[in-house]
Design a protein around this motif. Structure first.
Motif, short mmCIF file in Angstrom:
data_model
loop_
_atom_site.label_atom_id
_atom_site.label_comp_id
_atom_site.label_asym_id
_atom_site.label_seq_id
_atom_site.Cartn_x
_atom_site.Cartn_y
_atom_site.Cartn_z
N ARG A 562 0.82 -1.20 0.00
CA ARG A 562 0.00 0.00 0.00
C ARG A 562 0.86 1.26 0.00
O ARG A 562 1.84 1.37 0.73
CB ARG A 562 -0.91 0.04 1.23
N LEU A 563 0.45 2.24 -0.79
CA LEU A 563 1.15 3.52 -0.79
C LEU A 563 1.10 4.17 0.58
O LEU A 563 2.07 4.79 1.03
CB LEU A 563 0.52 4.45 -1.83
N SER A 564 -0.05 4.03 1.27
CA SER A 564 -0.19 4.65 2.58
C SER A 564 0.82 4.10 3.57
O SER A 564 1.37 4.82 4.40
CB SER A 564 -1.60 4.45 3.11
N THR A 565 1.10 2.80 3.50
CA THR A 565 2.07 2.19 4.40
C THR A 565 3.49 2.56 4.00
O THR A 565 4.34 2.84 4.85
CB THR A 565 1.89 0.67 4.41
N ILE A 566 3.74 2.55 2.70
CA ILE A 566 5.07 2.90 2.22
C ILE A 566 5.44 4.32 2.63
O ILE A 566 6.61 4.64 2.88
CB ILE A 566 5.13 2.74 0.69
N SER A 567 4.43 5.18 2.75
CA SER A 567 4.69 6.58 3.09
C SER A 567 5.29 6.74 4.47
O SER A 567 5.84 7.80 4.80
CB SER A 567 3.39 7.39 3.01
N LEU A 568 5.21 5.69 5.32
CA LEU A 568 5.81 5.76 6.65
C LEU A 568 7.33 5.76 6.59
O LEU A 568 8.01 6.14 7.54
CB LEU A 568 5.34 4.58 7.51
N ALA A 569 7.87 5.28 5.45
CA ALA A 569 9.31 5.08 5.34
C ALA A 569 10.01 6.34 4.85
O ALA A 569 9.45 7.15 4.11
CB ALA A 569 9.60 3.91 4.41
N GLU A 570 11.25 6.48 5.26
CA GLU A 570 12.11 7.55 4.77
C GLU A 570 12.79 7.14 3.46
O GLU A 570 13.16 7.99 2.65
CB GLU A 570 13.19 7.87 5.81
N ARG A 571 12.97 5.81 3.30
CA ARG A 571 13.64 5.30 2.12
C ARG A 571 12.92 4.06 1.64
O ARG A 571 12.43 3.26 2.45
CB ARG A 571 15.10 4.97 2.47
N VAL A 572 12.82 3.89 0.34
CA VAL A 572 12.16 2.74 -0.26
C VAL A 572 13.21 1.91 -0.99
O VAL A 572 14.01 2.45 -1.77
CB VAL A 572 11.04 3.16 -1.23
N VAL A 573 13.19 0.60 -0.73
CA VAL A 573 14.11 -0.33 -1.40
C VAL A 573 13.28 -1.25 -2.30
O VAL A 573 12.34 -1.89 -1.83
CB VAL A 573 14.91 -1.17 -0.37
#
Length: 650
Positions: A562-573
């Protein structure tokens, strides 16, 4: 390497949360020497109860000696009556009454002690087996059916208990046989030999019976395990069965399994019907010959009438062990098969164990490193290949990838559910293989996409990682996980008992309790493995708000679609084919990585239109009702063939 605060080398008593033992540990274990027979391997555990066994055996011998003396008293009584010796009759009467009371007392004591021995060993075996099961690696559960384990921990152990309880009783009947035979040989050897004439045939028939029953007993135990697996799967999967209206098909499956057990049991019954009557009836031929030959001797005056009657009673005593021989042969073979099945589990060596030089992580900082990691559940099919990733303490990193890319495998290797095939996984610079499992799993907390709840109170489920937690701490964790509201509405609030696996709650409610459980344990490294997949949008946003605060000073790895959950991160791998394909902020990847955009589109139900981001990775988007498409909800695999970790182990 950055310095990290660790405990002394080899500290097996390290316990993040101290929990007092609720039972005494088994006094001994099973002999590990696999070349020994099953009874010899069990003997250390049985021998630990020497006092109980000794009391049982001694009192049993006394009781049987008294029983063996009664026919001799009867002989004296009959002869005294024929001779008209009243004084002798009174003496025999007094002795017989005293022997009867003694038989009552000693018989009760030896039965109690021997059954106590059997139950003690059964209890210890269960404790030993369960303790061993807790140490076995996930790879064992990947290939083992839960019904197999349940069957061996119940019916197989019960087979051993029955033999331990009744075996000594039969052995004592053999002792009574020896006593009776000794008296008979003393009084008239030739008459005793006549009584023993059929016994070689009994031995031969018993051997034939044993050879038939042993393989059937093994097959029966194995098929009982298959049946237990079917029942377990149907009970736990009843929602799936009913949703597909597959009740009749499952009943047919259970029926076929029951018929297979029926066949083996019928074959055992056939063997018993062939051999048991012969085993039990042959000694009665001895009775007939004693009556014939002994009667002739009595007529000739060689033996007295009392002696003939005593011989008849002793011949009956000779028959008792043979009447029980069929049962004990069958039970012995069943116990032998059961013991070997139990030893198969106990002989299984765990793959994931603490190294002799393992240290405790006492004050973790939360740095995580994957260095050229390669791993596959099947060595021929690698899931991760040259996977390298560095995560700073306190950093929030989202791991994104298509189905089968190995995202969940990263979490399992970090918590050392499996060991890498190559490379290393490090926490605070320490290879997880050189860290004690207890401290590692206290440091790394997992929230799974398919949460498992125990059939216990809500409070106990949340406090599972901290059993000593106060109610206020439990409530605080529930509030942070947005679970306090629905928990308060339950009939008994936090004391409400959830159904098996928590199925009396919705999927989103179970996930919120699982999040609260992990937050209460307060791990330094938090792994959210699609942890909000079953939670609706409104609740998810509230959880995210709480998590933003809780993630402060905590390393967080977010495995999500989910984009909403990914938004919690500072960096995406971004992971592709087991390797890090790209990394950056959400906005950077959205602008530069078509594969990342494709992954988000595949796993999101809303149109991607109107998605924008700033240079800091913040983003806004138009949301649609929560319904992810194309992703398994079973919790059994992340698409790589990765077997999941709890319940049935598949």
């Amino acid at each position: 390497m950055t310095a990290v605060d660790v405990g002394p080398v080899g500290t097996p008593d390290f316990e993040p949360v101290a929990v007092g033992a609720q039972y005494d540990p088994p006094p001994a274990g099973i002999d590990p020497d696999q070349t020994k027979g099953w009874m010899k391997r069990l003997w250390p555990l049985v021998g630990a109860y020497r006092r109980t066994m000794l009391i049982g055996v001694v009192t049993g011998v006394v009781a049987l000696a008294i029983q063996a003396a009664v026919p001799a008293l009867g002989r004296s009584a009959v002869d005294a009556a024929i001779e008209g010796n009243r004084q002798a009759l009174w003496i025999v009467f007094g002795l017989t009454a005293a022997f009867g009371i003694g038989r009552l007392v000693f018989g009760g004591v030896y039965r109690y002690q021997l059954f106590k021995l059997g139950w003690n060993v059964e209890t210890d075996l269960r404790a030993i087996m369960y303790e061993h099961l807790t140490r076995l690696s996930f790879s064992y559960y990947d290939r083992t059916q839960s019904g197999e384990v349940i069957s061996r921990a119940n019916s197989d152990i019960r087979s051993l208990q029955l033999l331990l309880a009744f075996g000594p009783l039969v052995s004592m009947n053999v002792l009574m046989f020896v006593m009776a035979l000794g008296f008979m040989l003393y009084v008239h050897p030739w008459l005793a030999l006549v009584a023993l004439a059929p016994l070689p045939g009994v031995y031969w028939f018993g051997l034939k019976f044993r050879n038939e029953v042993f393989p059937l007993s093994w097959v029966t135990q194995a098929r009982m395990a298959d049946l237990a697996t079917i029942v377990d799967e149907n009970v736990n999967g009843t929602r799936v069965v009913k949703s597909f209206a597959a009740e009749e098909r499952q009943i047919a499956l259970l029926g076929r399994s029951a018929q297979r057990i029926q066949w083996t049991n019928v074959e055992i019954a056939n063997s018993r019907s062939r051999w048991n009557p012969l085993i039990e009836s042959l000694p009665r031929l001895g009775t007939a010959m004693v009556v014939l030959y002994g009667g002739w001797l009595a007529i000739e005056g060689v033996v007295s009438i009392g002696t003939l009657l005593a011989f008849s009673a002793y011949v009956i005593m000779l028959q008792v062990p043979f009447r029980m021989a069929g049962f004990m042969l069958m039970q012995g073979q069943r116990a032998s098969a059961a013991a070997q099945r139990i030893y198969e589990i106990l002989d299984e060596e765990p793959e994931i164990v603490d190294s002799p030089t393992a240290v405790d992580i006492v004050h973790p900082r939360g740095q995580v490193d994957f260095e050229q990691v390669s791993f596959g559940y099947n060595p021929e099919t690698p899931v991760l290949d040259d996977f390298t990733l560095h995560i700073e303490p306190g950093e929030r990193v989202a791991i994104v990838g298509s189905t089968g890319s190995g995202k969940s495998t990263v979490a399992r290797l970090l918590d050392r559910f499996y060991d890498v095939d190559g490379g290393s996984v490090r926490v605070d610079g320490l290879d997880v293989r050189e860290v004690t499992l207890r401290s590692l799993r206290h440091t790394v907390g997992l929230v799974l996409d398919e949460p498992f709840l125990f059939s216990a109170s809500v409070h106990n489920n949340i406090a599972y990682g901290r059993p000593d937690a106060s109610r206020s701490d439990v409530v605080a964790a529930a509030v942070a996980a947005q679970a306090h509201g629905f928990i308060s509405e339950l009939t008994h609030g936090y004391d409400s008992v959830v159904g098996e696996r928590g199925y009396t709650l919705s999927g989103g409610q179970r996930q919120r309790i699982a999040i609260a459980r992990t937050l209460l344990a307060n791990p330094k490294v938090l792994v959210l493995d699609d942890a909000t997949s079953a939670i609706d949008v409104t609740v998810e946003e509230a959880i995210h708000t709480a998590l933003q605060e809780l993630m402060a000073n905590r390393t967080t790895i977010i495995i999500a679609h989910r984009l909403s959950t990914i938004s919690l991160a500072e960096r995406v791998v971004v992971i592709d084919q087991g390797r890090v394909a790209n990394m950056g902020t959400h906005a950077e990847l959205l602008a530069t990585d078509p594969h990342y955009v494709e992954i988000l589109a595949r796993h999101s139900d809303d149109e991607m239109g109107d998605v924008s981001g700033n240079g800091d990775g913040d983003r806004t988007r138009r949301r649609a009702p929560d319904a992810e498409v194309g992703r398994s909800r079973t919790g059994f695999s992340d698409g790589t063939g990765d077997p999941w970790l709890f319940g049935n182990g598949r």
